[in-house]
Design a protein around this motif. Sequence first.
Motif, PDB file in Angstrom:
ATOM      1  N   ARG A  91       4.533  10.273 -25.817  1.00 42.09           N
ATOM      2  CA  ARG A  91       5.789  10.786 -26.359  1.00 42.09           C
ATOM      3  C   ARG A  91       5.428  12.065 -27.081  1.00 42.09           C
ATOM      4  O   ARG A  91       4.591  12.055 -27.971  1.00 42.09           O
ATOM      5  CB  ARG A  91       6.426   9.773 -27.304  1.00 42.09           C
ATOM      6  N   TYR A 144       9.948  10.280 -16.313  1.00 48.01           N
ATOM      7  CA  TYR A 144       9.931  10.941 -17.618  1.00 48.01           C
ATOM      8  C   TYR A 144      11.349  11.257 -18.059  1.00 48.01           C
ATOM      9  O   TYR A 144      12.216  11.560 -17.245  1.00 48.01           O
ATOM     10  CB  TYR A 144       9.132  12.253 -17.563  1.00 48.01           C
ATOM     11  N   TRP A 168       9.240  11.703 -23.151  1.00 44.24           N
ATOM     12  CA  TRP A 168       8.490  10.456 -23.076  1.00 44.24           C
ATOM     13  C   TRP A 168       8.372   9.967 -21.641  1.00 44.24           C
ATOM     14  O   TRP A 168       9.140  10.346 -20.779  1.00 44.24           O
ATOM     15  CB  TRP A 168       9.105   9.376 -23.970  1.00 44.24           C
ATOM     16  N   ASN A 188       8.225   2.754 -25.192  1.00 41.81           N
ATOM     17  CA  ASN A 188       9.225   3.819 -25.083  1.00 41.81           C
ATOM     18  C   ASN A 188      10.611   3.292 -24.721  1.00 41.81           C
ATOM     19  O   ASN A 188      11.528   4.068 -24.494  1.00 41.81           O
ATOM     20  CB  ASN A 188       8.771   4.882 -24.073  1.00 41.81           C
TER      21      ASN A 188
END
Length: 160
Positions: free
Chosen positions: A13, A89, A125, A132
């Motif tokens: 992250r 992502y 992230w 996450n």
Amino acid sequence: MLVFAAWAARLFREHFTSVLKTEDVQRLAGDVDYCDFSDVIIRNIVELVEAVVPVDLSEPSYCRVSDSNTGTVWHDDHGTKKHMSWCDYSASMLLTPSSDFTGGGLYFDDAPDLAIHHFNELIVWSNDDVRNRHYVAKSRGSRIVLLMFFQGGKTDGRRD
């Protein structure tokens, strides 16, 4: 642009501060809709993302400016029903200061009590780490955010 933090070992992250000029933040906030990766402001943000992870900007990757106040449930960006299994992502940047709304914090699984209000700060992230998983709290007022969802690029071993 300054890279502020990577939260923990092996947890991917990244946090970029002071990403845009004030007038660019205002322009994006005034255009709630899907965005084109070729837009000059969006392109500058994508370059920050590409500096830390390889992404593929072709479909199904997309970005949008959202003004939803409904919040979300805990999820990863593959989707609660895996409808975005391609999403390797994600990135988010708040386009209105937290003084314009109440609630609306972004919370991650590794710090579930820490509300992140990331005005003009880009958070990037990976979606392959359970830490996450995240949610956004319901809000009242004007909470506008840039959301970006990317499939991984060829060099990260995720795509053929």
